[in-house]
Design an enzyme around this catalytic site. Structure first.
Site, PDB file in Angstrom:
ATOM      1  N   TYR A 173      56.182  49.888   7.965  1.00 30.59           N
ATOM      2  CA  TYR A 173      54.983  50.615   8.437  1.00 30.59           C
ATOM      3  C   TYR A 173      54.993  52.011   7.839  1.00 30.59           C
ATOM      4  O   TYR A 173      56.051  52.576   7.536  1.00 30.59           O
ATOM      5  CB  TYR A 173      54.989  50.658   9.968  1.00 30.59           C
ATOM      6  CG  TYR A 173      53.801  51.366  10.577  1.00 30.59           C
ATOM      7  CD1 TYR A 173      52.504  51.032  10.208  1.00 30.59           C
ATOM      8  CD2 TYR A 173      53.983  52.381  11.526  1.00 30.59           C
ATOM      9  CE1 TYR A 173      51.420  51.680  10.764  1.00 30.59           C
ATOM     10  CE2 TYR A 173      52.899  53.029  12.094  1.00 30.59           C
ATOM     11  CZ  TYR A 173      51.616  52.680  11.698  1.00 30.59           C
ATOM     12  OH  TYR A 173      50.544  53.323  12.249  1.00 30.59           O
ATOM     13  N   TYR A 223      54.774  57.272  17.596  1.00 32.30           N
ATOM     14  CA  TYR A 223      55.583  56.157  17.106  1.00 32.30           C
ATOM     15  C   TYR A 223      57.022  56.652  17.075  1.00 32.30           C
ATOM     16  O   TYR A 223      57.559  57.023  16.037  1.00 32.30           O
ATOM     17  CB  TYR A 223      55.111  55.735  15.712  1.00 32.30           C
ATOM     18  CG  TYR A 223      55.680  54.419  15.220  1.00 32.30           C
ATOM     19  CD1 TYR A 223      55.239  53.207  15.738  1.00 32.30           C
ATOM     20  CD2 TYR A 223      56.639  54.383  14.211  1.00 32.30           C
ATOM     21  CE1 TYR A 223      55.730  51.998  15.268  1.00 32.30           C
ATOM     22  CE2 TYR A 223      57.144  53.189  13.730  1.00 32.30           C
ATOM     23  CZ  TYR A 223      56.683  52.000  14.268  1.00 32.30           C
ATOM     24  OH  TYR A 223      57.183  50.809  13.799  1.00 32.30           O
ATOM     25  N   LEU A 230      47.946  46.282  13.651  1.00 31.71           N
ATOM     26  CA  LEU A 230      47.367  45.027  14.139  1.00 31.71           C
ATOM     27  C   LEU A 230      47.551  44.972  15.656  1.00 31.71           C
ATOM     28  O   LEU A 230      48.620  45.305  16.163  1.00 31.71           O
ATOM     29  CB  LEU A 230      48.065  43.829  13.492  1.00 31.71           C
ATOM     30  CG  LEU A 230      47.612  42.436  13.948  1.00 31.71           C
ATOM     31  CD1 LEU A 230      46.234  42.125  13.359  1.00 31.71           C
ATOM     32  CD2 LEU A 230      48.620  41.372  13.508  1.00 31.71           C
TER      33      LEU A 230
END
Length: 406
Positions: free
Chosen positions: A285, A295, A333
């Protein structure tokens, strides 16, 4: 018979001798390269006799007509359509070139994985990237094996058995993806000796056995002998919602262990049973190289480590087993696993607004990229991070920034 061709055939003996020479030359090239033609490539013979033909026959149209006649007899495309090409051989100072061209009506360049076997680690439902990769590999003809996290194994197998995934199992040809076998797997543990007592006693692991990385690799070898493709679709950060400054050592190392070292361990144990020319694919990522606030928990570090390991392992596995190693940097996603981050919907919206390609990113697009990387079409690609994110990684300015509207 075409009137122009008839005119050609009615030329003097010198012209007929030249025609005969060209036919012989075409036949020679066809004989040498017939195997390539049979495999779906059309061969084009180009000879320096064509300028001479123009002088003798008086026009390019006559040469074109002769080329059509020659192609009808030999299966070659018209010589008059041949562009620049280097010589393949030069007998008697005659130089010929072979041009690879797709035949009319051909269906393009297919990804063919028939006869290949893939092990996808990290499939526990039907809406993540792991599932999409499995489907793409299956659509290309590969046999599919999956490794499922032990606590999720029962639900996953029950859903498969009861047909809950049948709709999402559909392949482009209308058939359903078949999974040859589902293996229990917890890639955090390399060997049985690494499993702590509290995990062994955990009810969620009851009834399952041989689920450490080493045991799974040994079981796959016993069941199938070898594999060709290894997919790592695993990630977990127990403190992912915490800023890095608030992340504990335990949480940080847990993220590295589950999301990065697990790939090293999988390749370490599966490499001995991978066929030469095989490939591995993992998922990373953009947080590995860009700041993604929220994150946390060491996950950005884990992804950076995964990408670094991809390069090193590409060298080591390439030299040791002729195995290619690549990773896909996929955009956000809305999978069940991704929802643990807490703001995945906002990440998807941000990507849609700011990416060069303003469209939804589909899981199947990542799956198709993985199938390409696993195929012979990517035989010279290794050690690479491939971005599949609608181009978001290229942007340096957020178009939806309030600053731009003031």
């Amino acid at each position: 018979m075409d009137a122009t061709v008839a005119g050609v055939l009615g030329r003097p003996a010198g012209a007929m001798r030249l025609i005969s020479q060209c036919q012989v030359a075409a036949a020679a090239v066809l004989g040498m390269m017939g195997a390539s033609a049979a495999s779906g490539l059309q061969l084009v013979a180009a000879s320096p006799c064509i300028p001479v033909c123009r002088q003798m026959f008086g026009s390019t149209s006559v040469v074109s007509a002769f080329g059509r006649a020659l192609s009808t007899r030999t299966g070659f495309a018209s010589c008059a359509r041949t562009t620049s090409a280097g010589p393949i051989f030069s007998p008697s100072n005659k130089r010929f070139a072979v041009r690879a061209m797709s035949q009319s009506g051909a269906q393009g360049l297919p990804i063919d994985l028939r006869g290949k076997r893939a092990f996808i680690a990290g499939v526990a439902d039907d809406n993540g990237y792991g599932w999409a990769i499995a489907k793409a590999l299956a659509a290309a003809g590969a046999e599919i094996l999956v490794g499922t996290w032990v606590p999720a194994l029962n639900i996953f197998e029950t859903s498969l058995r009861r047909g809950k995934f049948d709709e999402s199992r559909k392949l482009p040809d209308g058939s359903l993806m078949e999974i040859a076998k589902v293996y229990p797997l917890d890639a955090v543990y390399d060997t049985p000796e690494d499993v702590p007592d509290d995990v062994k006693a955990n009810k969620r692991y009851a009834g399952s056995s041989n689920w450490t990385v080493k045991e799974v690799a040994e079981t796959v070898k016993s069941d199938f002998g070898s594999i060709d493709i290894l997919v790592h679709s695993l990630a977990n950060g127990p403190e992912v919602t915490k800023p890095l400054l608030e992340t504990s050592r335990k949480g940080y190392l847990a993220a590295i262990s589950a999301s990065s070292y697990s790939f090293v361990s999988l390749l370490q144990h599966f490499l001995p049973i991978m066929n030469p020319g095989g490939a591995t694919v993992s998922l990373t990522y953009i947080a590995s190289e860009r700041i993604i606030p929220g994150y946390g928990g060491g996950m950005s570090s884990a992804k950076a480590a995964l990408e670094s390991d991809t390069r090193v392992l590409a060298y080591e596995a390439g030299r040791k087993g002729k195995i290619r190693v690549n990773t896909i940097s996929a955009g956000p996603l809305g999978s069940r696993a991704a929802k643990a981050i807490g703001f995945i919907e906002k990440m998807i919206e941000y990507s849609y607004v700011n990416a060069p390609l303003q469209k939804e990113l589909l899981a199947e697009e990542v799956g198709n990229t993985a199938a390409f990387l696993a195929s012979p079409l990517a035989s010279a690609i290794t050690g690479s991070t491939i971005y599949v994110d609608n181009g978001l990684n290229t942007m340096g300015l957020a178009l939806d920034s309030p600053t731009l509207s003031t």
